[in-house]
Write a protein that holds these residues in place. Structure first.
Motif, mmCIF file in Angstrom:
data_model
loop_
_atom_site.group_PDB
_atom_site.id
_atom_site.type_symbol
_atom_site.label_atom_id
_atom_site.label_comp_id
_atom_site.label_asym_id
_atom_site.label_seq_id
_atom_site.Cartn_x
_atom_site.Cartn_y
_atom_site.Cartn_z
ATOM 1 N N THR A 1 1.543 12.177 1.963
ATOM 2 C CA THR A 1 2.391 13.060 1.155
ATOM 3 C C THR A 1 3.777 12.453 0.942
ATOM 4 O O THR A 1 4.775 13.168 0.864
ATOM 5 C CB THR A 1 2.534 14.437 1.823
ATOM 6 O OG1 THR A 1 3.139 14.264 3.111
ATOM 7 C CG2 THR A 1 1.186 15.120 1.965
ATOM 8 N N GLU A 2 3.846 11.157 0.862
ATOM 9 C CA GLU A 2 5.112 10.461 0.667
ATOM 10 C C GLU A 2 5.252 10.074 -0.800
ATOM 11 O O GLU A 2 4.541 9.216 -1.299
ATOM 12 C CB GLU A 2 5.179 9.209 1.551
ATOM 13 C CG GLU A 2 6.549 8.571 1.591
ATOM 14 C CD GLU A 2 6.590 7.398 2.555
ATOM 15 O OE1 GLU A 2 7.549 7.295 3.333
ATOM 16 O OE2 GLU A 2 5.635 6.594 2.536
ATOM 17 N N ILE A 3 6.170 10.739 -1.516
ATOM 18 C CA ILE A 3 6.404 10.417 -2.920
ATOM 19 C C ILE A 3 7.527 9.388 -3.021
ATOM 20 O O ILE A 3 8.184 9.057 -2.023
ATOM 21 C CB ILE A 3 6.750 11.685 -3.720
ATOM 22 C CG1 ILE A 3 8.015 12.332 -3.165
ATOM 23 C CG2 ILE A 3 5.577 12.662 -3.706
ATOM 24 C CD1 ILE A 3 8.495 13.499 -3.985
ATOM 25 N N LEU A 4 7.774 8.892 -4.214
ATOM 26 C CA LEU A 4 8.742 7.814 -4.390
ATOM 27 C C LEU A 4 10.157 8.177 -3.938
ATOM 28 O O LEU A 4 10.805 7.365 -3.269
ATOM 29 C CB LEU A 4 8.752 7.363 -5.858
ATOM 30 C CG LEU A 4 7.565 6.508 -6.299
ATOM 31 C CD1 LEU A 4 7.687 6.144 -7.769
ATOM 32 C CD2 LEU A 4 7.452 5.248 -5.454
ATOM 33 N N LYS B 1 0.831 -1.207 0.000
ATOM 34 C CA LYS B 1 0.000 0.000 0.000
ATOM 35 C C LYS B 1 0.865 1.257 0.000
ATOM 36 O O LYS B 1 0.569 2.238 -0.703
ATOM 37 C CB LYS B 1 -0.927 -0.004 1.212
ATOM 38 C CG LYS B 1 -1.855 1.198 1.279
ATOM 39 C CD LYS B 1 -2.760 1.121 2.502
ATOM 40 C CE LYS B 1 -3.678 2.347 2.573
ATOM 41 N NZ LYS B 1 -4.558 2.298 3.762
ATOM 42 N N GLN B 2 1.950 1.242 0.766
ATOM 43 C CA GLN B 2 2.816 2.417 0.850
ATOM 44 C C GLN B 2 3.433 2.744 -0.504
ATOM 45 O O GLN B 2 3.473 3.906 -0.921
ATOM 46 C CB GLN B 2 3.917 2.179 1.883
ATOM 47 C CG GLN B 2 4.778 3.418 2.153
ATOM 48 C CD GLN B 2 5.825 3.150 3.216
ATOM 49 O OE1 GLN B 2 6.164 1.989 3.507
ATOM 50 N NE2 GLN B 2 6.346 4.199 3.828
ATOM 51 N N LEU C 1 0.883 9.197 -6.093
ATOM 52 C CA LEU C 1 1.125 10.603 -5.773
ATOM 53 C C LEU C 1 2.222 11.184 -6.655
ATOM 54 O O LEU C 1 2.098 12.309 -7.155
ATOM 55 C CB LEU C 1 1.500 10.733 -4.296
ATOM 56 C CG LEU C 1 1.750 12.155 -3.791
ATOM 57 C CD1 LEU C 1 0.486 13.003 -3.922
ATOM 58 C CD2 LEU C 1 2.228 12.133 -2.346
ATOM 59 N N SER C 2 3.280 10.425 -6.869
ATOM 60 C CA SER C 2 4.382 10.906 -7.711
ATOM 61 C C SER C 2 3.922 11.123 -9.144
ATOM 62 O O SER C 2 4.216 12.159 -9.759
ATOM 63 C CB SER C 2 5.549 9.919 -7.676
ATOM 64 O OG SER C 2 6.107 9.829 -6.387
ATOM 65 N N LEU C 3 3.204 10.149 -9.693
ATOM 66 C CA LEU C 3 2.762 10.263 -11.085
ATOM 67 C C LEU C 3 1.741 11.379 -11.266
ATOM 68 O O LEU C 3 1.804 12.138 -12.238
ATOM 69 C CB LEU C 3 2.168 8.926 -11.546
ATOM 70 C CG LEU C 3 3.144 7.756 -11.690
ATOM 71 C CD1 LEU C 3 2.396 6.485 -12.103
ATOM 72 C CD2 LEU C 3 4.233 8.072 -12.704
ATOM 73 N N SER C 4 0.808 11.491 -10.338
ATOM 74 C CA SER C 4 -0.239 12.513 -10.479
ATOM 75 C C SER C 4 0.321 13.918 -10.348
ATOM 76 O O SER C 4 0.017 14.798 -11.169
ATOM 77 C CB SER C 4 -1.346 12.280 -9.448
ATOM 78 O OG SER C 4 -0.833 12.351 -8.124
ATOM 79 N N THR D 1 0.677 19.116 1.695
ATOM 80 C CA THR D 1 -0.407 18.480 0.940
ATOM 81 C C THR D 1 0.078 18.235 -0.482
ATOM 82 O O THR D 1 1.119 18.778 -0.896
ATOM 83 C CB THR D 1 -1.665 19.372 0.900
ATOM 84 O OG1 THR D 1 -1.379 20.554 0.133
ATOM 85 C CG2 THR D 1 -2.109 19.755 2.300
ATOM 86 N N PRO D 2 -0.657 17.441 -1.274
ATOM 87 C CA PRO D 2 -0.287 17.276 -2.691
ATOM 88 C C PRO D 2 -0.240 18.592 -3.465
ATOM 89 O O PRO D 2 0.498 18.713 -4.444
ATOM 90 C CB PRO D 2 -1.383 16.357 -3.230
ATOM 91 C CG PRO D 2 -1.815 15.562 -2.044
ATOM 92 C CD PRO D 2 -1.729 16.503 -0.886
#
Length: 277
Positions: free
Chosen positions: A225-228, A56-57, A64-67, A138-139
């Motif tokens: 809010t954790e991106i790759l 899930k993480q 989130l990274s792609l969006s 936030t994103p």
């Protein structure tokens, strides 16, 4: 005679030497480190790879990274087009200063940019105070940081192409009664579209791997809010180097596939432009 002439055109003086230097430099700087990353990731078994990629993480960080990368690259494609158009087509006081400011994200350390954006757009910041919703952590804040970092890629890709556009076709179309909108759609847009796609691709690829400007404004909140790149650093802090390498390989494959597809599309567009000309 034709074959000899072709070889003379291709084999410039010192070609073998320069090719050797080029391949050596490319191997030492790019290919060998990437190969080492692939080899290191093989320490994970197939089951561990599967467990990591369906966790899930990882999936939330990937989405989130792609969006955010896609949104920032799309917005910068539009904003960068307008900026490049203004800088190329108009002359006004402060134009050179504005042109220099485009390159500031290249020169400024991304961590400094992230700290500045966080201070300004936090809820108690001079700009964030006036918004009824949160921007930092936030994103939205992540997208804002990516907009700052990736803007020069679009502008600097479009600028030379726009500067070389012949004005004769636009003037002829205007004399024949074409509106500015028709001139842009049928004359200008086909000519700049390959460069425009290149700028979008470079911005998107950079946004996926951006870390410095995002680490502060994102807040690194797991599952939110954790991106790759932040997830990779988290794995490194846990001494899970093989998992961090596997995530890096995934990011590399995404960027490579995108660049490959865009290069194919760009070649087809260039062929169509050459046929029409």
């Amino acid at each position: 005679m034709k074959v000899a002439s072709f070889k003379q055109q291709r084999n410039i003086p010192g070609f073998n030497l320069t090719l050797g230097y080029t391949l050596t430099f490319l191997s030492l700087i790019v290919l060998i480190p990437l190969l080492g990353l692939f080899i290191y990731s093989t320490k994970l078994s197939f089951h561990e790879w599967e467990k990591l990629l369906i966790s899930k993480q990882f999936l939330l960080a990937l989405m989130l990274s792609l969006s955010t990368a896609l949104i920032s690259a799309g917005l910068n494609s539009f904003i960068g087009l307008l900026l490049a158009w203004v800088l190329v087509r108009y002359r006004f006081p402060g134009r050179k200063i504005m042109d220099i400011c485009i390159d500031i994200p290249f020169a400024l350390p991304t961590a400094v940019a992230g700290i500045a954006l966080t201070a300004i757009y936090a809820q108690n910041g001079p700009i964030g105070y006036w918004f009824s919703f949160k921007i930092a952590y936030t994103p939205i804040g992540i997208t804002l940081a990516l907009l700052f970092v990736t803007l020069p890629f679009v502008v600097r890709t479009l600028q030379p192409v726009m500067a070389d556009l012949p004005r004769e076709q636009e003037e002829a179309a205007s004399l024949l009664g074409a509106s500015p909108r028709q001139i842009f759609i049928h004359i200008i847009l086909p000519a700049i579209l390959p460069a425009w796609l290149t700028g979008f691709t470079l911005a998107f690829a950079r946004a996926i791997g951006e870390y410095g400007s995002v680490v502060f404004i994102a807040g690194n909140i797991p599952f939110k809010t954790e991106i790759l790149p932040l997830l990779i650093v988290s794995k490194l802090d846990q001494y899970a180097y093989d998992a961090a390498a596997a995530i890096g390989i995934t990011m590399l494959l995404i960027a490579f596939i995108l660049l490959f597809l865009m290069n194919i599309l760009q070649r087809r567009l260039n062929r169509n432009i050459n046929k029409n000309n």
